[in-house]
Motif scaffolding. Structure first.
Motif, PDB file in Angstrom:
ATOM      1  N   MET A   1       0.834  -1.192   0.000  1.00  0.00           N
ATOM      2  CA  MET A   1       0.000   0.000   0.000  1.00  0.00           C
ATOM      3  C   MET A   1       0.878   1.254   0.000  1.00  0.00           C
ATOM      4  N   THR A   2       0.447   2.261  -0.735  1.00  0.00           N
ATOM      5  CA  THR A   2       1.168   3.521  -0.796  1.00  0.00           C
ATOM      6  C   THR A   2       0.465   4.571   0.054  1.00  0.00           C
ATOM      7  N   ASP A   3       1.248   5.531   0.583  1.00  0.00           N
ATOM      8  CA  ASP A   3       0.659   6.609   1.372  1.00  0.00           C
ATOM      9  C   ASP A   3      -0.249   7.496   0.537  1.00  0.00           C
ATOM     10  N   SER A   4      -0.191   7.372  -0.777  1.00  0.00           N
ATOM     11  CA  SER A   4      -1.012   8.214  -1.643  1.00  0.00           C
ATOM     12  C   SER A   4      -2.459   7.715  -1.740  1.00  0.00           C
ATOM     13  N   LEU A   5      -2.759   6.573  -1.122  1.00  0.00           N
ATOM     14  CA  LEU A   5      -4.134   6.075  -1.053  1.00  0.00           C
ATOM     15  C   LEU A   5      -4.421   5.670   0.384  1.00  0.00           C
ATOM     16  N   LEU A   6      -5.373   6.352   1.007  1.00  0.00           N
ATOM     17  CA  LEU A   6      -5.743   6.042   2.386  1.00  0.00           C
ATOM     18  C   LEU A   6      -6.989   5.173   2.397  1.00  0.00           C
ATOM     19  N   VAL A   7      -7.027   4.220   3.321  1.00  0.00           N
ATOM     20  CA  VAL A   7      -8.150   3.299   3.446  1.00  0.00           C
ATOM     21  C   VAL A   7      -8.698   3.387   4.864  1.00  0.00           C
ATOM     22  N   ASP A   8      -9.974   3.719   4.967  1.00  0.00           N
ATOM     23  CA  ASP A   8     -10.618   3.833   6.278  1.00  0.00           C
ATOM     24  C   ASP A   8     -11.872   2.965   6.287  1.00  0.00           C
ATOM     25  N   ARG A   9     -12.038   2.188   7.369  1.00  0.00           N
ATOM     26  CA  ARG A   9     -13.187   1.285   7.488  1.00  0.00           C
ATOM     27  C   ARG A   9     -14.046   1.693   8.672  1.00  0.00           C
ATOM     28  N   ALA A  10     -15.375   1.683   8.461  1.00  0.00           N
ATOM     29  CA  ALA A  10     -16.303   2.005   9.539  1.00  0.00           C
ATOM     30  C   ALA A  10     -17.646   1.339   9.273  1.00  0.00           C
ATOM     31  N   GLU A  11     -17.932   0.268   9.992  1.00  0.00           N
ATOM     32  CA  GLU A  11     -19.235  -0.394   9.954  1.00  0.00           C
ATOM     33  C   GLU A  11     -19.682  -0.742   8.534  1.00  0.00           C
ATOM     34  N   GLY A  12     -18.840  -1.452   7.828  1.00  0.00           N
ATOM     35  CA  GLY A  12     -19.200  -1.917   6.498  1.00  0.00           C
ATOM     36  C   GLY A  12     -18.903  -0.952   5.375  1.00  0.00           C
ATOM     37  N   VAL A  13     -18.563   0.297   5.708  1.00  0.00           N
ATOM     38  CA  VAL A  13     -18.240   1.306   4.695  1.00  0.00           C
ATOM     39  C   VAL A  13     -16.728   1.485   4.627  1.00  0.00           C
ATOM     40  N   VAL A  14     -16.178   1.376   3.434  1.00  0.00           N
ATOM     41  CA  VAL A  14     -14.748   1.593   3.225  1.00  0.00           C
ATOM     42  C   VAL A  14     -14.578   2.884   2.426  1.00  0.00           C
ATOM     43  N   THR A  15     -13.850   3.831   3.015  1.00  0.00           N
ATOM     44  CA  THR A  15     -13.570   5.102   2.343  1.00  0.00           C
ATOM     45  C   THR A  15     -12.156   5.066   1.775  1.00  0.00           C
ATOM     46  N   LEU A  16     -12.052   5.253   0.466  1.00  0.00           N
ATOM     47  CA  LEU A  16     -10.761   5.320  -0.213  1.00  0.00           C
ATOM     48  C   LEU A  16     -10.475   6.783  -0.552  1.00  0.00           C
ATOM     49  N   THR A  17      -9.346   7.286  -0.051  1.00  0.00           N
ATOM     50  CA  THR A  17      -9.008   8.692  -0.232  1.00  0.00           C
ATOM     51  C   THR A  17      -7.727   8.842  -1.042  1.00  0.00           C
ATOM     52  N   PHE A  18      -7.833   9.503  -2.199  1.00  0.00           N
ATOM     53  CA  PHE A  18      -6.628   9.863  -2.947  1.00  0.00           C
ATOM     54  C   PHE A  18      -5.886  10.892  -2.106  1.00  0.00           C
ATOM     55  N   ASN A  19      -4.631  10.599  -1.775  1.00  0.00           N
ATOM     56  CA  ASN A  19      -3.935  11.414  -0.784  1.00  0.00           C
ATOM     57  C   ASN A  19      -2.654  12.037  -1.341  1.00  0.00           C
ATOM     58  N   ARG A  20      -2.823  12.864  -2.356  1.00  0.00           N
ATOM     59  CA  ARG A  20      -1.725  13.667  -2.881  1.00  0.00           C
ATOM     60  C   ARG A  20      -2.225  15.117  -2.992  1.00  0.00           C
ATOM     61  N   PRO A  21      -2.619  15.705  -1.856  1.00  0.00           N
ATOM     62  CA  PRO A  21      -3.271  17.017  -1.906  1.00  0.00           C
ATOM     63  C   PRO A  21      -2.429  18.109  -2.547  1.00  0.00           C
ATOM     64  N   ASP A  22      -1.110  18.064  -2.373  1.00  0.00           N
ATOM     65  CA  ASP A  22      -0.251  19.103  -2.960  1.00  0.00           C
ATOM     66  C   ASP A  22      -0.257  19.041  -4.485  1.00  0.00           C
ATOM     67  N   ALA A  23      -0.600  17.854  -5.032  1.00  0.00           N
ATOM     68  CA  ALA A  23      -0.673  17.679  -6.488  1.00  0.00           C
ATOM     69  C   ALA A  23      -2.123  17.551  -6.953  1.00  0.00           C
ATOM     70  N   LEU A  24      -3.064  18.013  -6.103  1.00  0.00           N
ATOM     71  CA  LEU A  24      -4.497  17.928  -6.401  1.00  0.00           C
ATOM     72  C   LEU A  24      -4.912  16.491  -6.707  1.00  0.00           C
ATOM     73  N   ASN A  25      -4.224  15.559  -6.032  1.00  0.00           N
ATOM     74  CA  ASN A  25      -4.522  14.123  -6.142  1.00  0.00           C
ATOM     75  C   ASN A  25      -4.362  13.585  -7.566  1.00  0.00           C
ATOM     76  N   ALA A  26      -3.399  14.145  -8.287  1.00  0.00           N
ATOM     77  CA  ALA A  26      -3.081  13.636  -9.619  1.00  0.00           C
ATOM     78  C   ALA A  26      -2.619  12.185  -9.507  1.00  0.00           C
ATOM     79  N   LEU A  27      -2.929  11.407 -10.537  1.00  0.00           N
ATOM     80  CA  LEU A  27      -2.726   9.966 -10.506  1.00  0.00           C
ATOM     81  C   LEU A  27      -1.353   9.571 -11.064  1.00  0.00           C
ATOM     82  N   THR A  28      -0.514   9.050 -10.193  1.00  0.00           N
ATOM     83  CA  THR A  28       0.754   8.458 -10.613  1.00  0.00           C
ATOM     84  C   THR A  28       0.537   6.970 -10.844  1.00  0.00           C
ATOM     85  N   ASP A  29       1.537   6.305 -11.435  1.00  0.00           N
ATOM     86  CA  ASP A  29       1.411   4.870 -11.644  1.00  0.00           C
ATOM     87  C   ASP A  29       1.274   4.132 -10.313  1.00  0.00           C
ATOM     88  N   ASP A  30       2.041   4.552  -9.306  1.00  0.00           N
ATOM     89  CA  ASP A  30       1.948   3.902  -7.999  1.00  0.00           C
ATOM     90  C   ASP A  30       0.549   4.027  -7.411  1.00  0.00           C
TER      91      ASP A  30
END
Length: 261
Positions: A1-30
């Motif tokens: 797992m990379t720090d650029s994708l955060l995974v949070d779980r809460a009662e059956g709901v999984v939140t996936l957060t693109f975590n490159r805020p300084d780059a406006l969450n632009a998508l790298t290959d990683d």
């Protein structure tokens, strides 16, 4: 797992957060690999009953990281990422048996907008904007936007957005069909999306999977095949504990509790 994708779980709901805020969450290959792999894992995970997609900071996702793309242009096949990354991600999201809610706070551009269009529900606010940035850098669309965008806004508006790069923002995005839920405060976008996902997670998730599958297939097959597909889906849903328990609870005038099986 990379720090650029955060995974949070809460009662059956999984939140996936693109975590490159300084780059406006632009998508790298990683990031694309991590996102693709996480989606595949969640698709098969019975503890995941709904998914929320969001971005850290002031953008949802602005699509491809162009700094990385400049480096890729020096290689022999700079757009191999479409087949290697974007296509598998789009296919996995489209086939996801769990409900997917996109919390679109801020900008969703290019492939970032395309990812939001693949969600079942989109929640946004005044600062939400969608821009199909592909033609602006001499490219056509990818990540399924050629199919999903016309479904949402119609062929004419999709053509305008794709060719002219027209930005559609806030309440206009809701009127156009890009947002299902509009909230007045941008800070409420993610909590509202997570509340919706929590509601979905408590529902008949097996039935949701068949609803998604049938809706998708029905756009491309004749009525006779649609009717048969619906009959098959109903037969399978009718054998679930969720259906049997719900009918018994309804007749007994008791609360209905769905277990996703």
């Amino acid at each position: 797992m990379t720090d650029s994708l955060l995974v949070d779980r809460a009662e059956g709901v999984v939140t996936l957060t693109f975590n490159r805020p300084d780059a406006l969450n632009a998508l790298t290959d990683d990031l694309k690999v991590a996102f693709r792999d996480q989606l595949a894992a969640l698709s098969a995970d019975p503890t995941c009953r709904a998914i929320v997609l969001t971005g850290a900071g002031r953008a949802f996702c602005v699509g491809q990281d162009l700094r990385e793309h400049v480096e890729n242009l020096k290689s022999g096949d700079p757009l191999a990422t479409v087949r290697e990354h974007y296509n598998p991600i789009a296919a996995t999201l489209a086939a996801m048996p769990k409900p997917v809610v996109a919390a679109v706070r801020g900008t969703a551009a290019g492939a970032g907008a395309s990812l939001a269009f693949l969600a079942d529900f989109r929640v946004g606010g005044p600062g939400t904007s969608f821009t199909m940035a592909f033609a602006g850098i001499g490219l056509s669309s990818d990540t399924g936007a050629s199919l999903t965008l016309p479904r949402l806004v119609g062929h004419a508006k999709a053509t305008e957005m794709l060719m002219l790069g027209t930005k559609v923002k806030g309440e206009e995005a809701q009127r156009a069909g890009l947002l299902g839920t509009f909230v007045e405060n941008d800070d409420d976008v993610l909590p509202t999306a997570q509340k919706l996902a929590a509601r979905l997670a408590e529902g008949p998730t097996v039935a949701y999977a068949y609803i998604k599958r049938t809706l998708s297939a029905a756009e491309h097959i004749p009525l006779s095949e649609t009717l048969e597909l619906e009959a098959e889906a109903q037969a399978r849903c009718g054998q679930t504990a969720d259906h049997c328990g719900a009918v018994e609870a309804f007749v007994a005038k008791e609360p209905i509790v769905f277990e996703g099986r």
